[in-house]
Design a protein around this motif. Structure first.
Motif, PDB file in Angstrom:
ATOM      1  N   SER A   1       9.977  -2.163   5.066  1.00  0.00           N
ATOM      2  CA  SER A   1       9.942  -1.963   3.617  1.00  0.00           C
ATOM      3  C   SER A   1       9.595  -0.509   3.338  1.00  0.00           C
ATOM      4  O   SER A   1       8.797   0.099   4.058  1.00  0.00           O
ATOM      5  CB  SER A   1       8.886  -2.898   2.992  1.00  0.00           C
ATOM      6  OG  SER A   1       8.866  -2.770   1.585  1.00  0.00           O
ATOM      7  N   VAL A   2      10.233   0.048   2.318  1.00  0.00           N
ATOM      8  CA  VAL A   2       9.845   1.381   1.834  1.00  0.00           C
ATOM      9  C   VAL A   2       9.547   1.196   0.350  1.00  0.00           C
ATOM     10  O   VAL A   2      10.344   1.533  -0.518  1.00  0.00           O
ATOM     11  CB  VAL A   2      10.961   2.430   2.070  1.00  0.00           C
ATOM     12  CG1 VAL A   2      10.493   3.815   1.644  1.00  0.00           C
ATOM     13  CG2 VAL A   2      11.378   2.461   3.544  1.00  0.00           C
ATOM     14  N   PRO A   3       8.373   0.623   0.066  1.00  0.00           N
ATOM     15  CA  PRO A   3       8.122   0.130  -1.294  1.00  0.00           C
ATOM     16  C   PRO A   3       7.766   1.214  -2.290  1.00  0.00           C
ATOM     17  O   PRO A   3       7.849   1.003  -3.496  1.00  0.00           O
ATOM     18  CB  PRO A   3       6.934  -0.815  -1.098  1.00  0.00           C
ATOM     19  CG  PRO A   3       6.204  -0.252   0.075  1.00  0.00           C
ATOM     20  CD  PRO A   3       7.251   0.334   0.971  1.00  0.00           C
ATOM     21  N   GLU A   4       7.314   2.372  -1.815  1.00  0.00           N
ATOM     22  CA  GLU A   4       6.930   3.472  -2.711  1.00  0.00           C
ATOM     23  C   GLU A   4       7.415   4.766  -2.077  1.00  0.00           C
ATOM     24  O   GLU A   4       7.620   4.841  -0.864  1.00  0.00           O
ATOM     25  CB  GLU A   4       5.393   3.513  -2.878  1.00  0.00           C
ATOM     26  CG  GLU A   4       4.832   2.262  -3.539  1.00  0.00           C
ATOM     27  CD  GLU A   4       3.300   2.216  -3.543  1.00  0.00           C
ATOM     28  OE1 GLU A   4       2.655   3.251  -3.267  1.00  0.00           O
ATOM     29  OE2 GLU A   4       2.769   1.128  -3.814  1.00  0.00           O
ATOM     30  N   THR A   5       7.546   5.791  -2.892  1.00  0.00           N
ATOM     31  CA  THR A   5       7.972   7.088  -2.374  1.00  0.00           C
ATOM     32  C   THR A   5       6.970   7.561  -1.319  1.00  0.00           C
ATOM     33  O   THR A   5       5.774   7.577  -1.568  1.00  0.00           O
ATOM     34  CB  THR A   5       8.022   8.113  -3.518  1.00  0.00           C
ATOM     35  OG1 THR A   5       8.816   7.554  -4.562  1.00  0.00           O
ATOM     36  CG2 THR A   5       8.639   9.420  -3.056  1.00  0.00           C
ATOM     37  N   GLY A   6       7.482   7.900  -0.146  1.00  0.00           N
ATOM     38  CA  GLY A   6       6.603   8.463   0.878  1.00  0.00           C
ATOM     39  C   GLY A   6       5.779   7.454   1.649  1.00  0.00           C
ATOM     40  O   GLY A   6       4.870   7.826   2.391  1.00  0.00           O
ATOM     41  N   LYS A   7       6.101   6.163   1.488  1.00  0.00           N
ATOM     42  CA  LYS A   7       5.312   5.134   2.172  1.00  0.00           C
ATOM     43  C   LYS A   7       6.230   4.062   2.751  1.00  0.00           C
ATOM     44  O   LYS A   7       7.053   3.500   2.040  1.00  0.00           O
ATOM     45  CB  LYS A   7       4.364   4.486   1.154  1.00  0.00           C
ATOM     46  CG  LYS A   7       3.576   3.309   1.691  1.00  0.00           C
ATOM     47  CD  LYS A   7       2.617   2.816   0.606  1.00  0.00           C
ATOM     48  CE  LYS A   7       1.687   1.741   1.128  1.00  0.00           C
ATOM     49  NZ  LYS A   7       0.619   1.485   0.161  1.00  0.00           N
ATOM     50  N   ALA A   8       6.051   3.808   4.052  1.00  0.00           N
ATOM     51  CA  ALA A   8       6.851   2.757   4.684  1.00  0.00           C
ATOM     52  C   ALA A   8       5.928   1.751   5.347  1.00  0.00           C
ATOM     53  O   ALA A   8       4.832   2.089   5.790  1.00  0.00           O
ATOM     54  CB  ALA A   8       7.791   3.359   5.728  1.00  0.00           C
ATOM     55  N   ILE A   9       6.395   0.502   5.408  1.00  0.00           N
ATOM     56  CA  ILE A   9       5.661  -0.561   6.095  1.00  0.00           C
ATOM     57  C   ILE A   9       6.459  -0.912   7.352  1.00  0.00           C
ATOM     58  O   ILE A   9       7.671  -1.144   7.286  1.00  0.00           O
ATOM     59  CB  ILE A   9       5.495  -1.803   5.200  1.00  0.00           C
ATOM     60  CG1 ILE A   9       4.977  -1.422   3.806  1.00  0.00           C
ATOM     61  CG2 ILE A   9       4.582  -2.819   5.872  1.00  0.00           C
ATOM     62  CD1 ILE A   9       3.612  -0.775   3.770  1.00  0.00           C
ATOM     63  N   ILE A  10       5.752  -0.940   8.488  1.00  0.00           N
ATOM     64  CA  ILE A  10       6.387  -1.183   9.779  1.00  0.00           C
ATOM     65  C   ILE A  10       6.023  -2.581  10.257  1.00  0.00           C
ATOM     66  O   ILE A  10       4.882  -3.019  10.089  1.00  0.00           O
ATOM     67  CB  ILE A  10       5.894  -0.159  10.836  1.00  0.00           C
ATOM     68  CG1 ILE A  10       5.920   1.266  10.268  1.00  0.00           C
ATOM     69  CG2 ILE A  10       6.694  -0.276  12.115  1.00  0.00           C
ATOM     70  CD1 ILE A  10       7.271   1.769   9.881  1.00  0.00           C
ATOM     71  N   GLY A  11       6.952  -3.267  10.884  1.00  0.00           N
ATOM     72  CA  GLY A  11       6.700  -4.613  11.387  1.00  0.00           C
ATOM     73  C   GLY A  11       5.983  -4.581  12.731  1.00  0.00           C
ATOM     74  O   GLY A  11       6.526  -4.959  13.771  1.00  0.00           O
TER      75      GLY A  11
ATOM     76  N   GLN B   1      -0.187  -7.862  10.944  1.00  0.00           N
ATOM     77  CA  GLN B   1       1.228  -7.827  11.319  1.00  0.00           C
ATOM     78  C   GLN B   1       1.944  -6.583  10.778  1.00  0.00           C
ATOM     79  O   GLN B   1       3.163  -6.495  10.885  1.00  0.00           O
ATOM     80  CB  GLN B   1       1.934  -9.084  10.773  1.00  0.00           C
ATOM     81  CG  GLN B   1       1.229 -10.411  11.034  1.00  0.00           C
ATOM     82  CD  GLN B   1       1.462 -11.020  12.406  1.00  0.00           C
ATOM     83  OE1 GLN B   1       0.764 -11.916  12.850  1.00  0.00           O
ATOM     84  NE2 GLN B   1       2.455 -10.501  13.104  1.00  0.00           N
ATOM     85  N   HIS B   2       1.220  -5.638  10.205  1.00  0.00           N
ATOM     86  CA  HIS B   2       1.859  -4.497   9.548  1.00  0.00           C
ATOM     87  C   HIS B   2       1.144  -3.182   9.838  1.00  0.00           C
ATOM     88  O   HIS B   2      -0.087  -3.144   9.871  1.00  0.00           O
ATOM     89  CB  HIS B   2       1.869  -4.694   8.022  1.00  0.00           C
ATOM     90  CG  HIS B   2       2.577  -5.940   7.581  1.00  0.00           C
ATOM     91  ND1 HIS B   2       1.924  -7.134   7.433  1.00  0.00           N
ATOM     92  CD2 HIS B   2       3.878  -6.168   7.260  1.00  0.00           C
ATOM     93  CE1 HIS B   2       2.804  -8.058   7.037  1.00  0.00           C
ATOM     94  NE2 HIS B   2       3.989  -7.495   6.919  1.00  0.00           N
ATOM     95  N   LEU B   3       1.947  -2.123   9.964  1.00  0.00           N
ATOM     96  CA  LEU B   3       1.431  -0.756  10.088  1.00  0.00           C
ATOM     97  C   LEU B   3       1.928   0.037   8.880  1.00  0.00           C
ATOM     98  O   LEU B   3       3.080  -0.111   8.462  1.00  0.00           O
ATOM     99  CB  LEU B   3       1.954  -0.133  11.387  1.00  0.00           C
ATOM    100  CG  LEU B   3       1.595   1.324  11.671  1.00  0.00           C
ATOM    101  CD1 LEU B   3       0.114   1.434  12.073  1.00  0.00           C
ATOM    102  CD2 LEU B   3       2.466   1.872  12.807  1.00  0.00           C
ATOM    103  N   PHE B   4       1.060   0.863   8.312  1.00  0.00           N
ATOM    104  CA  PHE B   4       1.418   1.686   7.160  1.00  0.00           C
ATOM    105  C   PHE B   4       1.699   3.105   7.640  1.00  0.00           C
ATOM    106  O   PHE B   4       0.872   3.684   8.361  1.00  0.00           O
ATOM    107  CB  PHE B   4       0.266   1.726   6.155  1.00  0.00           C
ATOM    108  CG  PHE B   4      -0.008   0.413   5.467  1.00  0.00           C
ATOM    109  CD1 PHE B   4      -0.328  -0.726   6.190  1.00  0.00           C
ATOM    110  CD2 PHE B   4       0.038   0.312   4.085  1.00  0.00           C
ATOM    111  CE1 PHE B   4      -0.579  -1.945   5.557  1.00  0.00           C
ATOM    112  CE2 PHE B   4      -0.216  -0.893   3.436  1.00  0.00           C
ATOM    113  CZ  PHE B   4      -0.529  -2.016   4.168  1.00  0.00           C
ATOM    114  N   VAL B   5       2.836   3.653   7.230  1.00  0.00           N
ATOM    115  CA  VAL B   5       3.205   5.008   7.643  1.00  0.00           C
ATOM    116  C   VAL B   5       3.506   5.828   6.394  1.00  0.00           C
ATOM    117  O   VAL B   5       4.187   5.348   5.479  1.00  0.00           O
ATOM    118  CB  VAL B   5       4.426   4.975   8.589  1.00  0.00           C
ATOM    119  CG1 VAL B   5       5.059   6.340   8.724  1.00  0.00           C
ATOM    120  CG2 VAL B   5       4.016   4.426   9.957  1.00  0.00           C
TER     121      VAL B   5
END
Lengths: 425, 425
Positions: A325-335, A373-377
């Motif tokens: 998911s790339v729910p916001e500008t500059g932020k991705a969620i990794i599985g 279950q998630h990493l924030f990048v």
């Protein structure tokens, strides 16, 4: 120099069947005729993989280091708990395998280890009997540790009941540290108790210098480690008469100070010297890379073994995961989460990016948080990541990533898995 | 009120054979004819055990809460990943099982779940096809989530290739949170895309309110959660026409705000309302106990369901471990480490002490540090701990303790294990 051919006979090759249990992570769900599984398309991510060439390189590097240093290598197996890797380390010339518990010893025995050091206090009749079972039924030499009279008595009682003889190491500790006698006096008293016991043998002195922390930086820590190891060697030499072994053992060294320990061990001819690093085989891109940088800096300063044998350890373990998911500008969620990766010594760090099946230049990415279950990048460059991208992550502290996986893929070629290691934690 | 008899048919009963793999932790090494294993003498420690009566109590408590609240319970299975426990939750009346990945869904299907929510973004063809396999071959209803047009397209393409139809939930997120659309507008646009797609069905709205953190304390957080859930319900109601389901789904709730979510769900008649707490079954003595205390406080304030049904959740999981060394005055080392216990939300906490086979009064003990295989405990009272003592520890964050064990003992009677759960992480 160790150049034995590396055997990987016992890897899983899922050619004819799927040996994996239902619901296992990171393994194929359906067979491919060529048994070549792309991490970008065939395997369900996240998946943990090790580079076969890096593993072989690291195994040989540390075996060479030990051979050149004139010490025996008894790698700590708790890092990987993988019989295939134990087997490889033994094939490369390891003296034995070190483990932390009787259950781990059982796995090492199954993997073919004939000598096992348990650099830990084994407590409770069930644990003691588990070790005695291996001694009695598997014909292996096992060296557990004691640091209390209570444990000497427990071992003597259990061993005499079964008419077995157990070689015991005495753990020498460090003030403010973990287990182990705090004085040479205590060690000597225990060695005498063991020597007197009918079903025990005094086998030598064990320590773990990794709990030493210098208050005044790296140089001070090195000085403390050297002084401590010198003392341990002198202590073991002073107790030789209490041992029936030709050359009693002195053993220490985790993956941070093995060079210093090996150098201090070089000063004795009368002891069997054994180092026990474990993390070197998988290595990492975090705390153990930092420790290894310090090893290499010391080695270059002194032109000592680690720089003479050439090359260096390589981080062998990578986790592949999707941008989900790339729910916001500059932020991705990794599985990828705490269920998949160590997080106690730094978060997984992005090292490669793949998009639409091709490697892409890696933008600047920062791992900021991790959940089950998630990493924030986070990233600054707009559009740097898209849902569906695959990222390869390096890790810090291999032990706590390995124990999250029952099957770890082996990359013979980057991006493709053809066989799997299994783990027994 | 749920009072169905609890079935534990599929527990391991190691009566006739040892089903455990070589080198597994915390399980017996040799058979006892009566299959009753004392944690103080028969089992190698450390060992993880759950209280059977606490498990049954917790399962019934949450099922009663859901029944009384008029919501469906689809417990998150990622906490335990134990088919025996999934089975028990379904027997108690759970609507289905929630899971975080296709591999976890496979385990839930094997355990008998007919309805599975995956409140997560499923990315990559291998993962999508794993879900489609379960839909095609196992006849189960699976509800994955999407929050991007990219994933809608991926699902449509994969499903149409296999002539299957997939019901999709749309994840509604929170600014600063994890996955999920950040606006109702985005959700509506995706719902329209799904409704138009030939092989997809719009199934409803999913959210996870657990990532909401109030900047001004508990009351503010509650207000934010209520407002968010109200919005999610209104959004799902506004999209009913886009769904072919009689009553489309609205689903949310972890183990901290399930009461607030259920109360807000009570205001709709036109949706299938589903809560998804997971940790309640095992519960803990740390962060989830704190969260549950907040649930009970809200409930007493409003005389609402949680206090009306009586009783409360009970911490069901305990780790037994030995004092393996008392190397310094006031300091003991325990044979329990990061390999065995969660450490991300507080260290394991001593709750009971046993000496020489008998329970002893528990002295004041403080857990101060943890390493891979060791826990450090400090105490003031001289002689409070001795080598050989057994300590039972409670934990904080059950998910990250459960995933360290392949076999978890079940205590029917405190101190004795007669059967084991297995886990599939």
């Amino acid at each position: 120099m160790s150049d034995k051919e590396v055997k990987f006979d016992s890897y899983y090759h899922p050619t004819d069947s799927l040996p994996f249990e239902q619901g296992a992570k990171g393994v194929p769900l359906t067979l491919k005729p060529d048994s070549r599984y792309s991490l970008l398309s065939d395997l369900p991510l996240p998946a943990a993989v090790v580079s076969e060439s890096a593993l072989i390189h690291n195994a040989q590097w540390m075996q060479n280091f030990s051979d050149q240093s004139g010490v025996n290598l008894c790698p700590h197996g708790k890092t990987t708990m993988s019989p295939q890797l134990f087997n490889m380390q033994l094939e490369q010339g390891a003296w034995g395998i070190s483990v932390a518990s009787p259950a781990q010893a059982q796995v090492a025995v199954e993997a073919g280890a004939k000598r096992i050091i348990i650099p830990n206090q084994i407590v409770g009749l069930a644990n003691i009997n588990a070790v005695l079972d291996l001694i009695e039924h598997k014909g292996v030499d096992i060296y557990p540790c004691v640091d209390s009279q209570y444990l000497v008595e427990q071992w003597q009682e259990a061993a005499s009941r079964r008419q077995l003889t157990v070689p015991l190491l005495i753990e020498l500790g460090i003030a403010g540290g973990r287990c182990g006698c705090r004085s040479h006096q205590q060690v000597k008293a225990l060695a005498e108790d063991i020597a007197k016991a009918t079903h025990l043998r005094f086998a030598g002195v064990e320590f773990y210098e990794g709990v030493i922390h210098g208050d005044h930086g790296e140089d001070n820590a090195e000085h403390l480690v050297r002084t401590f190891v010198k003392g341990a060697v002198a202590l073991a030499e002073s107790l030789i008469d209490l041992s029936e072994l030709d050359k009693p053992i002195v053993t220490g060294a985790g993956s941070a100070w093995y060079d210093v320990v090996a150098e201090e061990f070089a000063n004795t001819q009368d002891l069997t010297t054994i180092i026990r690093p474990g993390c070197y085989l998988i290595h990492d891109d975090g705390i153990y890379q930092d420790a290894q940088n310090a090893v290499m800096a010391r080695s270059q300063r002194d032109t000592s073994t680690a720089c003479r044998i050439g090359g260096d350890l390589i981080s062998a373990l990578v986790l592949y995961a999707h941008v989900i998911s790339v729910p916001e500008t500059g932020k991705a969620i990794i599985g990828l989460g705490k269920r998949d990766a160590a997080f106690d010594a730094g978060l997984p760090r992005a090292v490669r990016l793949y998009r639409d099946g091709e490697q892409h230049p890696l933008p600047s990415l920062v791992s900021t948080n991790i959940m089950d279950q998630h990493l924030f990048v986070e990233f600054e460059q707009a559009g740097a990541l898209k849902v569906g991208d695959v990222i390869a992550f390096s890790t810090s502290h291999p032990c706590l990533t390995f124990d999250k996986w029952r099957y770890i893929g082996v990359e013979e070629e980057t991006g493709f898995v053809t066989k799997w290691l299994d783990t027994y934690f």
